[in-house]
Design an enzyme around this catalytic site. Structure first.
Site, short mmCIF file in Angstrom:
data_model
loop_
_atom_site.label_atom_id
_atom_site.label_comp_id
_atom_site.label_asym_id
_atom_site.label_seq_id
_atom_site.Cartn_x
_atom_site.Cartn_y
_atom_site.Cartn_z
N ASP A 106 27.50 52.66 45.91
CA ASP A 106 27.39 51.21 46.02
C ASP A 106 28.60 50.61 46.73
O ASP A 106 28.63 49.41 46.99
CB ASP A 106 27.24 50.60 44.62
CG ASP A 106 26.87 49.12 44.67
OD1 ASP A 106 26.03 48.75 45.51
OD2 ASP A 106 27.42 48.33 43.87
N SER A 166 24.37 42.71 45.46
CA SER A 166 23.35 43.74 45.58
C SER A 166 22.07 43.31 44.87
O SER A 166 22.12 42.74 43.78
CB SER A 166 23.85 45.06 44.97
OG SER A 166 25.02 45.50 45.62
N GLN A 185 19.82 50.24 50.51
CA GLN A 185 20.12 49.09 49.65
C GLN A 185 19.75 47.81 50.37
O GLN A 185 19.91 47.69 51.59
CB GLN A 185 21.60 49.06 49.29
CG GLN A 185 21.98 47.94 48.31
CD GLN A 185 23.47 47.96 47.96
OE1 GLN A 185 24.27 47.36 48.66
NE2 GLN A 185 23.81 48.65 46.88
#
Length: 292
Positions: free
Chosen positions: A206, A230, A280
């Site tokens: 991440d 996110s 993502q």
């Protein structure tokens, strides 16, 4: 072992409350929100704890949604639903809960180790980590030239060491091809259990990824006019690796529209082996100044 790595391992070492129920904590720092990679890593730990033959049935993919910002002041409860235990595949669903509300949900799949056909993309030809500025060199030579938010981020002690190939983008340099390459590894030696390395990689996956969606706009998540968060995250693990050895995280962004940036990454071992893929989508809004 570096203190930041030990803290990461402590954070990933969830407390078992009851069958399928675990409790995790956040590091007590000045950050006002819970780092998304922390929740991904802890949720994967919770799922792994419910798979009896984890050594021979490792995780191969996870798909997650960030629902609410986490509160770093209180523990996070992870509830695991044992969806399926099949002959070859195992499926788990994990929900992270705070203040009585779900803040995160994840599905993870595990597969018995199999052998067969194989191919992979080639690793990009980029400088090796030993030729790039170390953390100490970054702090001394490069950080003073970077904007204050970037300096604050890189000055903190972190469990994951980053060596940026295109670090010039934080100094105002334009990107040639829109790609962002970062060498990553844990800052200390990790235990040998493969599941620990997989969960540490889930944590690290991440980091920096959403930022690549701002490269075409010569901005970063540190820019004053950008608000980022996110929204979802997917990780596929292809081959064995060690998260305490150098991994190249090569990233790009095919699209940004509707204030949502889509980014993807490939993670290679230093010898060129493709070990994981990541995707993502994140919220990237332009901040608007309030009318005085």
């Amino acid at each position: 072992m570096a203190s930041a790595v030990q803290e990461l391992l402590d954070i990933l070492n969830l407390e078992t409350l009851e069958l399928n129920l675990f409790r995790g904590r956040s590091p007590q720092s000045s950050w006002q929100r819970v780092f998304g990679g922390q929740v991904i890593g802890q949720a994967l730990v919770a799922a792994c704890r419910t798979v009896d033959d984890i050594a021979t049935r490792p995780p191969h993919s996870l798909h997650a949604y960030f629902l609410l910002g986490g509160d770093p002041k209180v523990p996070i409860i992870y509830e695991v639903d044992r969806i399926r235990d099949g002959r070859s595949f195992t499926t788990r669903r994990v929900v992270a809960i705070q203040h009585g509300h779900a803040i995160f949900s994840m599905s993870a799949s595990f597969q018995t180790i199999e052998h067969g056909l194989s191919h992979q993309f080639q690793m990009p030809d980029v400088p090796k980590p030993d030729s790039l500025p170390t953390d100490a060199e970054m702090r001394k030579k490069v950080l003073p030239l970077m904007p204050e938010p970037v300096r604050r981020y890189y000055e903190r002690e972190r469990p994951i060491e980053l060596r940026l190939v295109e670090y010039g983008r934080y100094l105002g340099e334009a990107s040639k091809d829109g790609r962002f390459n970062v060498w990553i590894r844990a800052t200390g030696r990790l235990p040998d259990e493969p599941a620990i390395h997989q969960c540490v990689l889930a944590y690290a996956s991440d980091m920096t990824l959403l930022d690549s969606a701002l490269i075409p706009h010569q901005r970063s998540v540190f820019s004053d006019d950008i608000m980022g968060a996110s929204l979802d995250h997917a990780l596929w693990i292809h081959r064995p690796f060690r998260a305490d050895e150098w991994l190249l995280y090569t990233q790009d962004s095919p699209n940004l529209s509707g204030s949502r940036g889509f980014a993807r990454g490939l993670i290679f071992a230093e010898d060129g082996t493709l070990v994981a893929s990541v995707a993502q989508e994140g919220l990237l809004r332009l901040r608007t100044r309030k009318q005085e």
